[in-house]
Motif scaffolding. Structure first.
Motif, short mmCIF file in Angstrom:
data_model
loop_
_atom_site.label_atom_id
_atom_site.label_comp_id
_atom_site.label_asym_id
_atom_site.label_seq_id
_atom_site.Cartn_x
_atom_site.Cartn_y
_atom_site.Cartn_z
N SER A 151 0.83 -1.21 0.00
CA SER A 151 0.00 0.00 0.00
C SER A 151 0.87 1.26 0.00
O SER A 151 0.44 2.31 -0.49
N GLY A 152 2.08 1.16 0.52
CA GLY A 152 2.96 2.34 0.54
C GLY A 152 3.39 2.73 -0.87
O GLY A 152 3.35 3.90 -1.23
N LEU A 153 3.78 1.73 -1.66
CA LEU A 153 4.19 2.01 -3.04
C LEU A 153 3.01 2.59 -3.82
O LEU A 153 3.18 3.55 -4.58
N ALA A 154 1.81 2.03 -3.59
CA ALA A 154 0.63 2.52 -4.31
C ALA A 154 0.27 3.93 -3.84
O ALA A 154 0.09 4.85 -4.65
N GLY A 155 0.18 4.11 -2.52
CA GLY A 155 -0.26 5.40 -1.96
C GLY A 155 0.72 6.51 -2.26
O GLY A 155 0.34 7.59 -2.73
N PHE A 156 2.02 6.25 -2.05
CA PHE A 156 2.98 7.30 -2.33
C PHE A 156 3.12 7.52 -3.84
O PHE A 156 3.32 8.64 -4.29
N GLY A 157 2.99 6.43 -4.60
CA GLY A 157 3.05 6.55 -6.06
C GLY A 157 1.99 7.52 -6.58
O GLY A 157 2.27 8.34 -7.46
N ILE A 158 0.79 7.44 -6.01
CA ILE A 158 -0.29 8.35 -6.44
C ILE A 158 0.07 9.79 -6.10
O ILE A 158 -0.08 10.70 -6.92
N LEU A 159 0.60 10.01 -4.89
CA LEU A 159 1.01 11.38 -4.52
C LEU A 159 2.13 11.86 -5.46
O LEU A 159 2.06 12.97 -6.00
N PHE A 160 3.12 11.02 -5.64
CA PHE A 160 4.29 11.43 -6.43
C PHE A 160 3.89 11.80 -7.86
O PHE A 160 4.19 12.89 -8.34
N PHE A 161 3.17 10.87 -8.53
CA PHE A 161 2.85 11.13 -9.94
C PHE A 161 1.77 12.20 -10.09
O PHE A 161 1.67 12.85 -11.12
N GLY A 162 0.98 12.40 -9.01
CA GLY A 162 -0.02 13.46 -9.06
C GLY A 162 0.57 14.83 -8.74
O GLY A 162 -0.12 15.84 -8.85
N ARG A 163 1.81 14.88 -8.30
CA ARG A 163 2.33 16.14 -7.81
C ARG A 163 3.60 16.64 -8.49
O ARG A 163 3.77 17.84 -8.68
N VAL A 164 4.49 15.74 -8.88
CA VAL A 164 5.86 16.18 -9.17
C VAL A 164 5.92 17.14 -10.37
O VAL A 164 6.67 18.13 -10.33
N ALA A 165 5.10 16.92 -11.39
CA ALA A 165 5.14 17.82 -12.56
C ALA A 165 4.61 19.20 -12.16
O ALA A 165 5.15 20.23 -12.59
N ARG A 166 3.55 19.23 -11.33
CA ARG A 166 3.01 20.52 -10.88
C ARG A 166 4.02 21.25 -10.00
O ARG A 166 4.16 22.47 -10.04
N GLU A 167 4.74 20.48 -9.18
CA GLU A 167 5.76 21.09 -8.31
C GLU A 167 6.85 21.74 -9.17
O GLU A 167 7.27 22.87 -8.90
N GLU A 168 7.26 21.05 -10.22
CA GLU A 168 8.32 21.61 -11.07
C GLU A 168 7.83 22.83 -11.83
O GLU A 168 8.57 23.79 -12.01
N ARG A 169 6.56 22.82 -12.22
CA ARG A 169 5.99 24.00 -12.89
C ARG A 169 5.99 25.19 -11.92
O ARG A 169 6.35 26.31 -12.28
N MET A 170 5.58 24.92 -10.67
CA MET A 170 5.56 25.98 -9.65
C MET A 170 6.97 26.54 -9.41
O MET A 170 7.16 27.76 -9.33
N MET A 171 7.96 25.65 -9.37
CA MET A 171 9.33 26.09 -9.13
C MET A 171 9.85 26.89 -10.34
O MET A 171 10.56 27.88 -10.18
N LEU A 172 9.46 26.47 -11.54
CA LEU A 172 9.87 27.21 -12.75
C LEU A 172 9.26 28.60 -12.77
O LEU A 172 9.92 29.58 -13.12
N GLU A 173 7.96 28.69 -12.37
CA GLU A 173 7.33 30.01 -12.34
C GLU A 173 7.96 30.91 -11.29
O GLU A 173 8.04 32.12 -11.47
N THR A 174 8.42 30.31 -10.21
CA THR A 174 8.99 31.11 -9.12
C THR A 174 10.46 31.47 -9.39
O THR A 174 10.88 32.60 -9.18
N PHE A 175 11.24 30.50 -9.86
CA PHE A 175 12.69 30.72 -9.95
C PHE A 175 13.20 30.83 -11.40
O PHE A 175 14.40 31.05 -11.61
#
Ligand code: SAH
Length: 194
Positions: A151-175
């Motif tokens: 369940s850890g691989l599944a649960g964290f996998g959903i967070l990771f793939f649901g977030r990492v591209a948006r996080e990088e977009r946010m960092m690009l807009e900021t920095f």
């Protein structure tokens, strides 16, 4: 190595993680937030990850539920799990130390946000997520149960793939270009070899 020791190692991983986070979370709380992605979607991702990495395995450790998904224990897996658990905690501590007040549980930009590109962040953009992947692998190795282990691989996998591209977009807009250059010389979860 026994099934009980293996479960104790998992609980120690959860407690160790909590102690590290508590110390750093208290400090970063004082930093004002300039922009945030917080909302129902972010909360859902965080809850799914919390369930997979924490609630489901801890219920299993405490009650052996879900029993039907149990398989036989292999000491070798548990030893490997111990190794991954230690690596996860070590890495987690290094990332919190490097991020300092720039850390947040969600996607936030703080008022005096500094782009961290040194230390553990030098070759990898998301080493804290790498640490969570190590946790999820440790969990799968320590708990001989198809559901509570994975369940850890599944649960964290959903967070990771649901977030990492948006996080990088946010960092690009900021920095802007600094983050673009940082992206070019780093890998997401593993150091880039090219
Ligand atoms: N993704 C990173 C950080 C996770 S914490 C990792 O896995 O190590 C999430 C917060 O960290 C985000 O809200 C973002 O504002 C911040 N963050 C991500 N990368 C950062 C960096 N290189 N420097 C400073 N802050 C960063």
């Amino acid at each position: 190595m026994t099934p009980t020791i293996s479960k104790v190692i998992f609980v120690a991983l959860v407690i160790g993680w909590y102690l590290i986070r508590y110390k750093y979370a208290r400090r970063s709380r004082r930093e004002r937030i300039a922009w945030s992605a917080r909302g129902p979607a972010e909360t859902a991702l965080l809850l799914i990850s919390l369930a997979g990495l924490g609630v489901v395995p801890l219920v299993y450790v405490g009650t052996a539920i879900p029993r039907f998904a149990t398989y036989s224990f292999h000491p070798m897996f548990a030893w490997l799990g111990l190794f991954f658990a230690i690596a996860a905690l070590g890495m987690f501590r290094l990332t919190h130390r490097a991020l300092g007040r720039n850390w947040s549980i969600s996607l936030d930009v703080r008022e005096n946000h500094k782009l961290v590109t040194e230390g553990i962040y030098q070759r990898v953009r998301h080493p804290m997520y790498s640490a969570f992947w190590l946790w999820a692998v440790a969990q799968a190795l320590l708990l001989p149960n198809w559901i509570a282990g994975f369940s850890g691989l599944a649960g964290f996998g959903i967070l990771f793939f649901g977030r990492v591209a948006r996080e990088e977009r946010m960092m690009l807009e900021t920095f802007g270009d600094s983050y673009r250059a940082y992206m070019a010389r780093t890998g997401r979860v593993f150091p880039s070899i090219f």
